[in-house]
Design a protein around this motif. Sequence first.
Motif, mmCIF file in Angstrom:
data_model
loop_
_atom_site.group_PDB
_atom_site.id
_atom_site.type_symbol
_atom_site.label_atom_id
_atom_site.label_comp_id
_atom_site.label_asym_id
_atom_site.label_seq_id
_atom_site.Cartn_x
_atom_site.Cartn_y
_atom_site.Cartn_z
ATOM 1 N N GLY A 92 18.439 29.234 33.235
ATOM 2 C CA GLY A 92 18.017 29.564 31.875
ATOM 3 C C GLY A 92 18.333 30.992 31.474
ATOM 4 N N VAL A 93 19.358 31.580 32.087
ATOM 5 C CA VAL A 93 19.740 32.956 31.771
ATOM 6 C C VAL A 93 20.958 32.934 30.847
ATOM 7 C CG1 VAL A 93 20.586 35.152 32.712
ATOM 8 C CG2 VAL A 93 18.849 33.831 33.957
ATOM 9 N N PRO A 94 20.888 33.570 29.680
ATOM 10 C CA PRO A 94 22.043 33.599 28.771
ATOM 11 C C PRO A 94 23.256 34.216 29.460
ATOM 12 C CG PRO A 94 20.074 34.462 27.694
ATOM 13 C CD PRO A 94 19.741 34.327 29.148
ATOM 14 N N CYS A 95 24.423 33.564 29.323
ATOM 15 C CA CYS A 95 25.596 34.077 30.018
ATOM 16 C C CYS A 95 26.863 33.861 29.212
ATOM 17 C CB CYS A 95 25.740 33.415 31.396
ATOM 18 S SG CYS A 95 26.390 31.733 31.337
ATOM 19 N N GLU A 96 27.879 34.595 29.582
ATOM 20 C CA GLU A 96 29.226 34.389 29.073
ATOM 21 C C GLU A 96 30.184 34.639 30.214
ATOM 22 O OE1 GLU A 96 30.958 37.805 26.688
ATOM 23 O OE2 GLU A 96 28.800 38.216 26.427
ATOM 24 N N THR A 97 31.438 34.207 30.057
ATOM 25 C CA THR A 97 32.439 34.399 31.092
ATOM 26 C C THR A 97 33.689 35.034 30.498
ATOM 27 O OG1 THR A 97 33.366 32.174 30.785
ATOM 28 C CG2 THR A 97 31.621 32.429 32.434
ATOM 29 N N ARG A 98 34.365 35.840 31.315
ATOM 30 C CA ARG A 98 35.599 36.487 30.893
ATOM 31 C C ARG A 98 36.584 36.493 32.042
ATOM 32 N NH1 ARG A 98 33.703 41.813 27.341
ATOM 33 N NH2 ARG A 98 32.186 40.715 26.030
ATOM 34 N N MET A 99 37.883 36.443 31.697
ATOM 35 C CA MET A 99 38.935 36.538 32.696
ATOM 36 C C MET A 99 39.926 37.617 32.281
ATOM 37 S SD MET A 99 41.419 33.554 34.304
ATOM 38 C CE MET A 99 39.994 32.496 34.550
ATOM 39 N N ALA A 100 40.406 38.375 33.257
ATOM 40 C CA ALA A 100 41.368 39.436 32.994
ATOM 41 C C ALA A 100 42.402 39.442 34.103
ATOM 42 C CB ALA A 100 40.670 40.791 32.905
ATOM 43 N N THR A 101 43.501 40.126 33.876
ATOM 44 C CA THR A 101 44.540 40.296 34.886
ATOM 45 C C THR A 101 44.855 41.779 35.006
ATOM 46 O OG1 THR A 101 45.537 38.142 34.383
ATOM 47 C CG2 THR A 101 46.905 39.738 35.565
ATOM 48 N N GLY A 102 44.889 42.279 36.236
ATOM 49 C CA GLY A 102 45.182 43.693 36.429
ATOM 50 C C GLY A 102 44.774 44.145 37.807
ATOM 51 N N ILE A 103 44.667 45.454 37.998
ATOM 52 C CA ILE A 103 44.156 46.018 39.245
ATOM 53 C C ILE A 103 42.643 45.831 39.227
ATOM 54 C CG2 ILE A 103 43.916 48.122 40.613
ATOM 55 C CD1 ILE A 103 46.560 49.046 39.341
ATOM 56 N N VAL A 104 42.120 45.132 40.202
ATOM 57 C CA VAL A 104 40.744 44.621 40.118
ATOM 58 C C VAL A 104 39.700 45.706 39.872
ATOM 59 C CG1 VAL A 104 38.958 43.259 41.274
ATOM 60 C CG2 VAL A 104 41.372 42.613 41.507
ATOM 61 N N PRO A 105 39.607 46.771 40.698
ATOM 62 C CA PRO A 105 38.566 47.774 40.435
ATOM 63 C C PRO A 105 38.714 48.424 39.064
ATOM 64 C CG PRO A 105 39.509 48.073 42.621
ATOM 65 C CD PRO A 105 40.395 47.112 41.905
ATOM 66 N N ARG A 106 39.952 48.675 38.651
ATOM 67 C CA ARG A 106 40.183 49.310 37.362
ATOM 68 C C ARG A 106 39.717 48.418 36.222
ATOM 69 N NH1 ARG A 106 46.169 51.201 36.439
ATOM 70 N NH2 ARG A 106 45.566 52.460 38.247
ATOM 71 N N CYS A 107 40.011 47.129 36.301
ATOM 72 C CA CYS A 107 39.580 46.200 35.253
ATOM 73 C C CYS A 107 38.059 46.127 35.163
ATOM 74 C CB CYS A 107 40.156 44.805 35.508
ATOM 75 S SG CYS A 107 41.902 44.624 35.088
#
Length: 278
Positions: A92-107
């Motif tokens: 029951g926790v409001p959530c969203e999802t996102r995806m990115a491409t790049g250098i992981v720590p930097r993103c």
Amino acid sequence: MIKRVLAPTDGSEQSARMVEQATRFAGSLKASICFLHVIDVKLLEAPFLKDLTALSGAGLAVPVVPPDLTRLLRQRGEEALALARGIAERAGVPCETRMATGIVPRCICEEAALWDLVVLGRTGENRRWSEGGVGSITGAVARRCPTPVMVIAEAGPIAKASSLLLAYDGSPHARKALKTAVSLAREWDRELLILSVGQRAGALVDEAGAYAGDHGARATTVREQGDPRERIVAVARERDVAMVVVGAFGHGRLLEMMLGSTTSYVLEHVQSSVLLVR
């Protein structure tokens, strides 16, 4: 107050446990959570360099990516995000999802700018190479992220801890950590242990204890002598706290860069979850 939580996930078993705890943590604060999956650009480029010298005569290495690799990595990311979304929805926790491409720590650090907290597991899919400490991505984010970072231990849920431990040295970052620790202790109605190490320990814990008391937190002060790094880890173990709250940097930034900071040592050696506050 923490109302927006960012939780990067790589879909590994370790990351799935982090997602569950991050979701519980967000729920305990009535916060929303965003799950982020970053496709590592190094997987798309570094292993697949093809020398075209014989063809072009130019001596250039041109990246050649297998045609299905991008699709497979994206599918893997979608599966990781779907798993995380399901955990949040069931809680029951409001959530969203996102995806990115790049250098992981930097993103992760770039995405964190508009969130109140980043939550990471100690290790991810490359756990077998972590040698018992934090993973390389978690370490990089903890060092660079402008947003507070929580590194989740594999122990029980944080919000059910009997007490929280604040390591306090009077620095500007420690004072910010004090405010965060007091807020969490009040939110969860938990005891806050305030620890200071060294010659000024008495004055420092009195200062922090007064602030905690004035803001309605149940606080106990602890004065210690010795190596601050070792004493923080030892007290966390002896008192069986579930979370250590610490300023991301202390007084000597240059000294920390050369010798390794107390914060880095605590992050590597403490078995509790660690909240780094900037």
